[in-house]
Enzyme design. Structure first.
Site, PDB file in Angstrom:
ATOM      1  N   ASP A 141       6.056   0.462   3.340  1.00 38.84           N
ATOM      2  CA  ASP A 141       5.421   1.712   3.744  1.00 38.84           C
ATOM      3  C   ASP A 141       6.527   2.653   4.196  1.00 38.84           C
ATOM      4  O   ASP A 141       7.248   2.335   5.155  1.00 38.84           O
ATOM      5  CB  ASP A 141       4.437   1.475   4.891  1.00 38.84           C
ATOM      6  CG  ASP A 141       3.373   0.442   4.532  1.00 38.84           C
ATOM      7  OD1 ASP A 141       3.130   0.262   3.328  1.00 38.84           O
ATOM      8  OD2 ASP A 141       2.806  -0.168   5.448  1.00 38.84           O
ATOM      9  N   ASP A 181     -10.051  -0.360   4.156  1.00 41.80           N
ATOM     10  CA  ASP A 181      -9.323  -0.443   5.419  1.00 41.80           C
ATOM     11  C   ASP A 181     -10.329  -0.755   6.518  1.00 41.80           C
ATOM     12  O   ASP A 181     -11.346  -0.054   6.646  1.00 41.80           O
ATOM     13  CB  ASP A 181      -8.613   0.872   5.729  1.00 41.80           C
ATOM     14  CG  ASP A 181      -7.454   1.138   4.774  1.00 41.80           C
ATOM     15  OD1 ASP A 181      -7.250   0.328   3.845  1.00 41.80           O
ATOM     16  OD2 ASP A 181      -6.773   2.165   4.945  1.00 41.80           O
TER      17      ASP A 181
END
EC number: 5.3.1.16
Length: 245
Positions: free
Chosen positions: A131, A10
Site C-alpha cells: 500500500d 472491507d
C-alpha cells in the site's frame, strides 16, 4: 489464466464499509452482512472476492474472521483476506478454514524475514500487500508511512519467491478518480511478478486500461466503491474484461 476482477468487501464492526483514502473517520456503510455481500458478488459471477479486516489492520489482530471463513466455506468463489494478519497462527487459521490466499501487509514491512519464511512455506497462498503513499509503503491500516519504497520492497520479495502482489495507491483509493496505471505497470515490470491493482477504478474503461498490461504482469483489479456506488455491476465488469480479450 485471464484478467481477474476482485470485488472488495472491507469489514469494520461486522459491517461492509468503505473508507476514503484509508481514513477511518471517513467511513460509508454499504451493508450489514459481509457474507451476504460476498454471496451477491458470487451470484453475479465473481470467481474471487477480496476481503479486508479493517479493524484487524488497525488493531494488529484478527477481528472479522468469522465472516471471512463463512464466505470461504459456503460460497464457490475463492476468498483472499488481508488485515490483522501478523502471525503464522493467523495464516493457518484462514488457510485451514478454506481461505484461498492470505495477504501480508504491515508485517511484511515490519518483519520481512517472517514474511519470506511464510512465502517459502505456503507459496502461492501468500500475497504481499503493498500500500503506497507517494511511492512509499504505508502500514497499519495506512496510519503510518514508512521510509521504504514500494517498488524496492516488491523487488526484494520477488527475489525471495513472492509470486503475487496487491498494490494499492492510497491517493486514488475510494476517490473514483481512475487507477494509477503507471505505478501498477512499473511494479509489474520491476518485479516480474503478478500484480493485482487496487484503488481508483471508477468506470469500466479503467479495467480495460489495466488489462492492457496483462502481458506485463498486471493480472487483476480490485474494485470496491465503483460497485457500491452503482457505477457498474460485478457482472458488467466481468463482461468488460472478457470482451477486451
Amino acid at each position: 489464466m485471464s484478467f481477474t476482477i476482485y470485488p472488495a468487501i472491507d469489514m469494520r464492526g461486522g459491517k461492509c464499509v468503505r473508507l476514503l483514502q484509508g481514513d477511518y473517520d471517513q467511513e460509508t456503510v454499504y451493508g450489514d452482512s459481509p457474507f451476504e455481500m460476498a454471496r451477491k458478488f458470487t451470484d453475479e459471477g465473481a470467481s474471487w472476492i477480496h476481503m479486508v479486516d479493517l479493524d484487524g489492520a488497525k488493531d494488529g489482530k484478527r477481528v472479522n474472521d468469522v465472516s471471512v471463513i463463512q464466505a470461504a466455506n459456503k460460497l464457490k468463489a475463492n476468498i483472499q483476506i488481508g488485515g490483522g494478519i501478523r502471525t503464522e497462527i493467523d495464516i493457518v487459521h484462514y488457510l485451514e478454514n478454506g481461505v484461498s490466499r492470505v495477504i501480508l501487509g504491515s508485517v511484511a514491512v515490519s518483519n520481512p524475514a517472517f514474511a519470506i519464511e511464510m512465502i517459502k512455506k505456503y507459496g502461492s497462498q501468500i500475497a504481499i500487500g503493498l500500500d503506497a503513499k507517494d511511492g512509499y509503503v504505508a502500514t497499519h491500516g495506512w496510519l503510518n508511512t514508512s521510509e521504504v519504497k514500494a517498488v524496492e520492497l516488491g523487488k526484494q520479495f520477488a527475489d525471495m519467491g513472492a509470486e503475487t502482489f496487491i498494490f494499492t495507491d492510497i491517493a486514488t483509493d475510494g476517490m473514483l478518480s481512475g487507477p494509477n496505471v503507471e505505478a501498477v505497470r512499473l511494479l509489474a515490470k520491476e518485479t516480474g511478478k503478478s500484480i493485482i491493482a487496487s484503488g481508483g477504478v471508477s468506470k469500466l474503461a479503467d479495467l480495460t486500461s489495466l488489462k492492457e498490461f496483462y502481458n506485463d504482469g498486471v493480472t487483476g483489479a480490485i474494485v470496491g466503491k465503483a460497485i457500491y456506488e452503482g457505477r457498474f455491476t460485478v457482472k458488467e465488469a466481468l463482461e468488460e474484461v472478457k470482451a477486451s480479450c
